[in-house]
Design an enzyme around this catalytic site. Structure first.
Site, short mmCIF file in Angstrom:
data_model
loop_
_atom_site.label_atom_id
_atom_site.label_comp_id
_atom_site.label_asym_id
_atom_site.label_seq_id
_atom_site.Cartn_x
_atom_site.Cartn_y
_atom_site.Cartn_z
N LYS A 166 0.82 -1.20 0.00
CA LYS A 166 0.00 0.00 0.00
C LYS A 166 0.85 1.25 0.00
CE LYS A 166 -4.17 -1.90 2.09
NZ LYS A 166 -5.09 -1.88 3.22
N LYS A 212 -6.05 -10.57 -6.84
CA LYS A 212 -7.21 -10.91 -6.00
C LYS A 212 -8.33 -9.90 -6.20
CE LYS A 212 -6.21 -8.33 -1.84
NZ LYS A 212 -6.17 -8.21 -0.41
N LYS A 243 -11.50 -4.42 -3.18
CA LYS A 243 -12.29 -3.21 -3.23
C LYS A 243 -11.49 -2.04 -3.77
CE LYS A 243 -13.44 -4.02 1.13
NZ LYS A 243 -14.09 -4.09 2.45
P1 AMP Z 1 -11.03 -6.26 3.95
O1 AMP Z 1 -12.01 -5.85 2.97
O2 AMP Z 1 -9.62 -6.03 3.51
O3 AMP Z 1 -11.33 -5.71 5.33
O4 AMP Z 1 -11.18 -7.85 4.03
C1 AMP Z 1 -12.21 -8.49 4.71
C2 AMP Z 1 -12.00 -9.99 4.71
O5 AMP Z 1 -12.15 -10.52 3.38
C3 AMP Z 1 -10.59 -10.42 5.15
O6 AMP Z 1 -10.69 -11.58 5.96
C4 AMP Z 1 -9.88 -10.73 3.87
O7 AMP Z 1 -8.86 -11.67 4.03
C5 AMP Z 1 -11.01 -11.29 3.01
N1 AMP Z 1 -10.78 -11.08 1.58
C6 AMP Z 1 -10.59 -9.90 0.94
N2 AMP Z 1 -10.42 -10.06 -0.38
C7 AMP Z 1 -10.50 -11.41 -0.61
C8 AMP Z 1 -10.42 -12.22 -1.78
N3 AMP Z 1 -10.24 -11.70 -3.01
N4 AMP Z 1 -10.55 -13.56 -1.64
C9 AMP Z 1 -10.75 -14.12 -0.42
N5 AMP Z 1 -10.84 -13.40 0.73
C10 AMP Z 1 -10.72 -12.07 0.65
#
Ligand code: AMP
Ligand code: TRP
Length: 333
Positions: free
Chosen positions: A113, A196, A199
């Site tokens: 980041k 991956k 968002k």
């Molecule tokens: P975040 O949006 O970064 O707060 O992620 C929320 C949860 O979603 C975390 O446990 C991440 O590891 C999981 N996560 C985010 N992107 C992915 C993805 N592309 N595939 C699987 N898990 C994900």
């Protein structure tokens, strides 16, 4: 005794996506029936990216609505907002004081980041983010932390910090393990199947959002990037696009990849994508409708979160006072 679970999600976007759902959130729902579950909307972590106050407020509420919509039940789980429980920051500071600078500097999420935005635009909070995350977790003494693969390193750091604290100051923390489901740990972007689903992707064309209309999601799946060739077979190295769709389809239907492949012998990518679009939209349709319903009654959402904060606070403040005492800090008499 029932094992405890804690996890968190950032309210940084208008909607959660299919990667969040399959990689983490679905496990949150499942674990409710076997574990004592704590789920946190980590709003303070969301301050590490540029803040638009009106938007952040809206996104925090939308996060709560989506969590309820996927099936987080406030009677079974403690659902709360991080900033409602100040012990998170208080313990976060303690962890900042036992984390090495080099150790924090090795966190790949920080490196990625900060490289993207450049040093001048990288805030210190992004650097100390994993220590706040360790505090989120360890305050609740959970055995398990259900997350996607991208969080593995942060959970490792959390374990190291728990062990370090315990060996220096006495056995205070349970050392938690990451709960990562192999098959859905990394859902890929539909347009760029080697990255991956995220968002923060530059375009949302490859990101299936929980709050998108079914029509929008059908369109995104039908225009997913696929690979040369015609056979619907799982081969991550040579067919990342089709393999990703197979993983999604298998995760949602509960069927094995092999049995799905068998359905498409002699058929083409078009038939397969059409079916994936259908199963995904039929899964997300009721979630979207329920979330929109919860958003109609803001007060009811705030009440649920307030009760969650009260329950969370009771556990968190107990841990914090043991930590302070172990460190030799004097209690206020
Ligand atoms: P975040 O949006 O970064 O707060 O992620 C929320 C949860 O979603 C975390 O446990 C991440 O590891 C999981 N996560 C985010 N992107 C992915 C993805 N592309 N595939 C699987 N898990 C994900
Ligand atoms: N860093 C996590 C992510 O980006 C979010 C998070 C913050 C979290 N605190 C947590 C996840 C505690 C699990 C437990 O996804």
């Amino acid at each position: 005794m029932t094992e405890r679970v804690l996890s968190g999600i950032q309210p940084t976007h208008d909607s959660f996506h299919l990667g969040n759902y399959l990689g983490a959130l679905r496990q949150w729902v499942e674990l409710q029936s076997t574990h004592d579950t704590y789920y946190c909307i980590v709003d303070l972590h969301a301050l590490t990216v540029e803040v638009d106050p009106a938007l952040l407020r809206k996104r925090i509420l939308a996060s709560a609505a989506q969590l309820l919509a996927i099936g987080i039940d406030p009677k079974k789980s403690t659902l709360f907002i991080q900033s409602h429980v100040p012990a998170h920051n208080q313990l976060g500071w303690v962890f900042e004081c036992i984390t090495g600078f080099g150790e924090a500097n090795r966190m790949t999420q920080f490196k990625d980041k900060s490289q993207k935005s450049g040093t001048d635009r990288t805030v210190v909070g992004l650097f100390t983010y994993p220590m706040l995350q360790a505090a989120d977790i360890l305050l609740y003494q959970p055995e398990l932390v259900p997350v996607g693969e991208d969080q593995r390193q942060h959970i490792e750091l959390t374990r190291d910090l728990a062990q370090r604290f315990n060996s220096r100051f006495g056995e205070v923390f349970t050392v938690p393990g990451a709960h990562i489901l192999k098959s859905t740990a990394k859902i890929m972007d539909l347009q760029e199947p080697t990255s991956k689903m995220s968002k923060s992707a530059t375009s949302l064309a490859g990101v299936i959002e929980l709050l998108d209309t079914p029509e929008a999601n059908v369109k995104k799946i039908k225009s997913a990037v696929t690979d040369t060739g015609r056979d619907v077979t799982f081969d991550e190295a040579n067919k990342p696009g089709i393999s990703n769709l197979l993983s999604i389809c298998s995760a949602i239907s509960g069927r094995t990849v092999a049995s799905i492949e068998a359905d498409y012998v002699g058929k083409g990518y078009g038939d397969f994508k059409k079916d994936v679009a259908e199963i995904v939209t039929e899964t997300l349709r009721p979630i979207r409708e329920a979330a929109l319903g919860y958003l109609h009654d803001e007060q009811a959402l705030l009440d649920i979160l307030s009760e969650g904060a009260q329950r969370a606070e009771a556990v968190a403040s107990k841990t914090l006072s043991i930590v302070y005492k172990s460190l030799g800090l004097l209690p206020r008499s």
